[in-house]
Scaffold this motif. Sequence first.
Motif, PDB file in Angstrom:
ATOM      1  N   CYS A   1      31.231  48.195  23.382  1.00 25.83           N
ATOM      2  CA  CYS A   1      31.675  49.436  24.013  1.00 25.83           C
ATOM      3  C   CYS A   1      31.957  49.216  25.498  1.00 25.83           C
ATOM      4  O   CYS A   1      31.070  48.823  26.248  1.00 25.83           O
ATOM      5  CB  CYS A   1      30.604  50.501  23.827  1.00 25.83           C
TER       6      CYS A   1
ATOM      7  N   GLY B   1      32.568  51.606  27.520  1.00 25.63           N
ATOM      8  CA  GLY B   1      31.854  52.684  28.217  1.00 25.63           C
ATOM      9  C   GLY B   1      30.441  52.265  28.570  1.00 25.63           C
ATOM     10  O   GLY B   1      29.961  52.522  29.676  1.00 25.63           O
ATOM     11  N   CYS B   2      29.753  51.592  27.652  1.00 22.48           N
ATOM     12  CA  CYS B   2      28.381  51.145  27.919  1.00 22.48           C
ATOM     13  C   CYS B   2      28.367  50.112  29.038  1.00 22.48           C
ATOM     14  O   CYS B   2      27.442  50.065  29.845  1.00 22.48           O
ATOM     15  CB  CYS B   2      27.746  50.563  26.656  1.00 22.48           C
TER      16      CYS B   2
ATOM     17  N   HIS C   1      29.425  55.627  17.437  1.00 22.30           N
ATOM     18  CA  HIS C   1      28.865  55.468  18.783  1.00 22.30           C
ATOM     19  C   HIS C   1      29.705  56.230  19.808  1.00 22.30           C
ATOM     20  O   HIS C   1      29.172  56.863  20.717  1.00 22.30           O
ATOM     21  CB  HIS C   1      28.806  53.971  19.139  1.00 22.30           C
TER      22      HIS C   1
ATOM     23  N   CYS D   1      28.723  58.433  23.182  1.00 25.94           N
ATOM     24  CA  CYS D   1      28.785  57.675  24.435  1.00 25.94           C
ATOM     25  C   CYS D   1      29.689  58.391  25.431  1.00 25.94           C
ATOM     26  O   CYS D   1      30.910  58.394  25.300  1.00 25.94           O
ATOM     27  CB  CYS D   1      29.286  56.252  24.173  1.00 25.94           C
TER      28      CYS D   1
ATOM     29  N   ALA E   1      32.319  56.152  27.265  1.00 26.52           N
ATOM     30  CA  ALA E   1      33.450  55.761  26.424  1.00 26.52           C
ATOM     31  C   ALA E   1      34.429  56.929  26.286  1.00 26.52           C
ATOM     32  O   ALA E   1      35.652  56.751  26.354  1.00 26.52           O
ATOM     33  CB  ALA E   1      32.959  55.301  25.055  1.00 26.52           C
TER      34      ALA E   1
HETATM   35 ZN   LIG Z   1      29.041  53.142  24.673  1.00 26.93          ZN
END
Ligand SMILES: [Zn+2]
Length: 332
Positions: free
Chosen positions: A251, A253-254, A287, A291, A294
């Motif tokens: 990800c 975003g993570c 996810h 998230c 993300a």
């Molecule tokens: Zn994420």
Amino acid sequence: MEIIRIASYHRRDFDLAVARTNPRDHDQVRGALLRAIRTMSSTLGNLELLPLEIIHEICYLIDIRSLLNFRHVNRRAQQIVRGTRGYEAVVTHALEALCVILRTNIASWFTLNDLFKALCTRDCRLCGSFGGFIFLPSFMRCCFACIREDSLPSILPYSVIKKCVKLSPSRLYSLVPTLKSLPGVYSMDEIVRKRTRIMATELVSRLSLQGEDERTRLTQSKETALLRYMATTSLPYLDTESGGVQYGICCSGCQIALEKALSSSGVGSNACTLLDKVYSYEEFMQHFHECREAQNLWELSNQGVDVAKVSESVRRGGCFNMRDVIMYFNSK
Ligand SMILES: [Zn+2]
Ligand SMILES: [Zn+2]
């Protein structure tokens, strides 16, 4: 697929940590292996007395090394091997793994169908997460977390095994699949290793040729941590229903959340634990709905219309490890 394109990336650094060859070497080979062959003149001699289905069945059941040797006989043999079930899918999607399998000398222990089955298996046999790798001593689908966290079946170098088993090397090699690892750079710490012969400990201990002392020594010997990287290689997942191929995604975003946490407080966040998580497309979409970062990326990209602003690490396919991420942000 647009959300996946914008908000995820493939961890190239994981692929680089295990046994590998240069993918650029394969494009020409792939073309030659998949070329349509029309032949009228060459034959397989007496073998042609068998019905074609039987010859295809033999090709399906013989080991990979023998199959590719058979292919070298003539154009008719090439034509027949080309039509073997699973051949086209393996050469198209798993040629890099196939090259590692041939070069590590494990090819004579497994069939093309074994490799095809691993190619069509999505999840790690050990933990159930998306598995982007294959453990070569048993052709088992596995994930990078299981390689890194030492969850794979135990393996040992031949130099240790030979002290526990009273068998000549040639006899032992004929009984247990032996992997001749490739010289290269292994693990996230990028450690250089020469060729080593590696065997699965469980298979050796099943030979029942050892006394109690040797058996204890065998099961208690600690493999050097790098062996498990040397005995695995990356393998994409082929979804036979849709024809889609997945390499596993992380990800973006993570990654952004982690970078924010590092630059503000330096303390770990939930993102740290999710940073190395590899998802299948289906898992990633679950996810994504949880998230925030993300989703932000997706919105900022104007729903895929604009180029998403991602970090250097995402652009490099994670080719910074955690230590490098921290150094990178300390230097800013
Ligand atoms: Zn994420
Ligand atoms: Zn796993």
